[in-house]
Write an enzyme that holds these catalytic residues in place. Structure first.
Site, PDB file in Angstrom:
ATOM      1  N   CYS A  86       0.843  -1.195   0.000  1.00  0.00           N
ATOM      2  CA  CYS A  86       0.000   0.000   0.000  1.00  0.00           C
ATOM      3  C   CYS A  86       0.884   1.252   0.000  1.00  0.00           C
ATOM      4  O   CYS A  86       1.558   1.507  -0.976  1.00  0.00           O
ATOM      5  CB  CYS A  86      -0.977  -0.072   1.173  1.00  0.00           C
ATOM      6  SG  CYS A  86      -2.381   1.035   0.987  1.00  0.00           S
ATOM      7  N   HIS A 194      -3.528  -5.753   0.930  1.00  0.00           N
ATOM      8  CA  HIS A 194      -2.852  -5.952   2.218  1.00  0.00           C
ATOM      9  C   HIS A 194      -2.755  -7.429   2.584  1.00  0.00           C
ATOM     10  O   HIS A 194      -3.636  -7.944   3.276  1.00  0.00           O
ATOM     11  CB  HIS A 194      -3.623  -5.217   3.316  1.00  0.00           C
ATOM     12  CG  HIS A 194      -3.456  -3.736   3.283  1.00  0.00           C
ATOM     13  ND1 HIS A 194      -2.420  -3.088   3.919  1.00  0.00           N
ATOM     14  CD2 HIS A 194      -4.180  -2.776   2.669  1.00  0.00           C
ATOM     15  CE1 HIS A 194      -2.521  -1.786   3.707  1.00  0.00           C
ATOM     16  NE2 HIS A 194      -3.584  -1.567   2.944  1.00  0.00           N
ATOM     17  N   GLU A 196      -0.847  -8.648   4.803  1.00  0.00           N
ATOM     18  CA  GLU A 196      -0.667  -8.744   6.258  1.00  0.00           C
ATOM     19  C   GLU A 196      -1.999  -8.636   7.003  1.00  0.00           C
ATOM     20  O   GLU A 196      -2.067  -8.939   8.183  1.00  0.00           O
ATOM     21  CB  GLU A 196       0.347  -7.683   6.740  1.00  0.00           C
ATOM     22  CG  GLU A 196      -0.199  -6.283   7.005  1.00  0.00           C
ATOM     23  CD  GLU A 196      -0.569  -5.482   5.760  1.00  0.00           C
ATOM     24  OE1 GLU A 196      -0.616  -6.051   4.641  1.00  0.00           O
ATOM     25  OE2 GLU A 196      -0.853  -4.274   5.927  1.00  0.00           O
TER      26      GLU A 196
END
Lengths: 222, 79
Positions: A86, A194, A196
Site C-alpha cells: 500500500c 494488504h 498482512e
C-alpha cells in the site's frame, strides 16, 4: 528469517506487518525512519501501509527520501528481499526500486473493502507458494492505487513475468488491472492489497499467509 | 531570491482530480469548461543570489523530489 519493518510518522500497518512476519517464523525488528543503517543480517525489509508524512507532496515521496531508505535501496541492490504494501508500494515506486507510479483512484474515492485478485507470477520467494491463475481475496484500503506507467513498460512487465497480482474487478483504474509488481530479480514486491491483513481466519481471511510462508521457506533453505 | 515551481501532470496522463473539478463546475452551471488540469505551485526562498545557479539548483530539486517525472512535468521560475 530476520525481518525489519520500517516505521515512518504516519505508518499504521507496521505492527500488522510485524505480526505477519512473526507468524511465518521471523525475528522482527522495528526500524525508525531516521536511522541511517539497518540491523545486521536482515533478510527482508517490509515497508508498511499508512500515510507516511501525511502523504505530503505525493504519497510516499518524503518517506522515499528519508535517511533509512538509502539503506533499503542498498539492501535491494545487494539482492535483499523487500516488500512494500500500500503506502509501502508507493514508497518503493518513489525510490525507483519499482517502476511506474500510483496515482489518485480513477473514481476519486477511497476504496476500502476485501477484493478478488488473480495470481499472475509465481516466480520468486513471495509468489512461489501460490498457484498461477489462483484467485484469492485480500483487503484493499487506499486513495492512490491507480498504477500508472507508459504502455511499453506495462508490456515489458508482462513479458518479464513481473505482474504479481491483478484485480479481478479493477477498483482504482490501475493500468492492466495491476495490483502488484515485482522487480526484475523478483525479490522486491510492491502491492496495493494488504496480505498482512489476511493472515488470520478471524480477521480478513488467510490468503496472505502463503506470501510470508513462501518467503520463510526460501530463506530457511538458504 | 525566490523561485516558483509549477508542477503539472504530463499531457496524456489522466487527471482524476481535474475531472472531478470539471464535473463540479458543470454542476454549478459553468458551461463550456472542456477540461481542467490540477497541478501544484511550490515557492522557495533561496539564499543563492545568482539566478543561473539558482535555476540549476531548483531544477535538480525538481528532478530529485519536487516532481515525479514519471507522470509530472515542471517549470521553474526565478523571481
Amino acid at each position: 528469517m530476520r525481518a525489519g519493518v520500517i516505521v515512518f510518522p504516519g505508518s499504521n500497518c507496521d505492527r500488522d506487518l510485524a505480526v505477519a512476519f512473526a507468524q511465518a517464523g521471523a525475528d522482527v525488528s522495528m526500524i525508525w525512519h531516521k536511522d541511517v543503517s539497518l540491523p545486521d543480517n536482515l533478510d527482508v525489509i517490509g515497508i508498511p501501509g499508512g500515510f507516511s508524512f501525511g502523504d505530503y507532496l505525493r504519497c510516499g515521496a518524503i518517506a522515499a527520501r528519508s535517511p533509512i531508505c538509502s539503506a533499503v535501496v542498498e539492501h535491494a541492490k545487494r539482492g535483499g528481499y523487500v516488500i512494500g504494501i500500500c503506502n509501502g508500494f508507493q514508497v518503493l515506486c518513489e525510490t525507483g526500486l519499482l517502476p511506474g507510479t500510483l496515482m489518485r483512484n480513477s473514481e476519486i474515492k477511497f476504496v476500502c473493502k476485501t477484493i478478488g485478485l488473480r495470481v499472475e507470477s509465481t516466480q520468486g520467494a513471495f509468489m512461489k507458494t501460490y498457484n498461477s491463475g489462483q484467485e484469492i481475496q485480500m483487503p484493499v484500503a487506499h486513495h492512490d492505487g491507480n498504477y500508472t506507467a507508459e504502455d511499453d513498460l506495462i508490456a515489458r512487465l508482462d513479458g518479464e513475468d513481473r505482474v504479481a497480482f491483478r484485480y479481478l474487478k479493477n477498483p482504482n483504474g490501475s493500468a492492466g488491472d495491476i495490483a502488484g509488481v515485482l522487480s526484475a530479480n523478483k525479490r522486491v514486491l510492491g502491492l496495493m492489497p494488504h496480505p498482512e491483513r489476511a493472515v488470520d481466519a478471524a480477521l480478513g481471511g488467510t490468503d496472505g499467509t502463503a506470501l510470508f510462508a513462501g518467503l520463510a521457506t526460501v530463506l530457511e533453505d538458504a | 531570491m525566490k523561485a516558483r515551481v509549477h508542477v503539472m501532470l504530463k499531457n496524456g496522463v489522466l487527471d482524476p482530480q481535474g475531472e472531478a473539478v470539471r464535473h463540479a463546475l458543470g454542476a454549478l452551471g459553468f458551461d463550456g469548461v472542456d477540461g481542467v488540469r490540477q497541478g501544484k505551485v511550490i515557492e522557495l526562498d533561496l539564499s543563492e543570489s545568482n539566478r543561473d545557479k539558482a535555476k540549476v539548483s531548483v531544477t535538480d530539486m525538481c528532478e530529485k523530489l519536487l516532481a515525479n517525472t514519471v507522470i509530472e512535468s515542471y517549470r521553474v521560475e526565478i523571481l
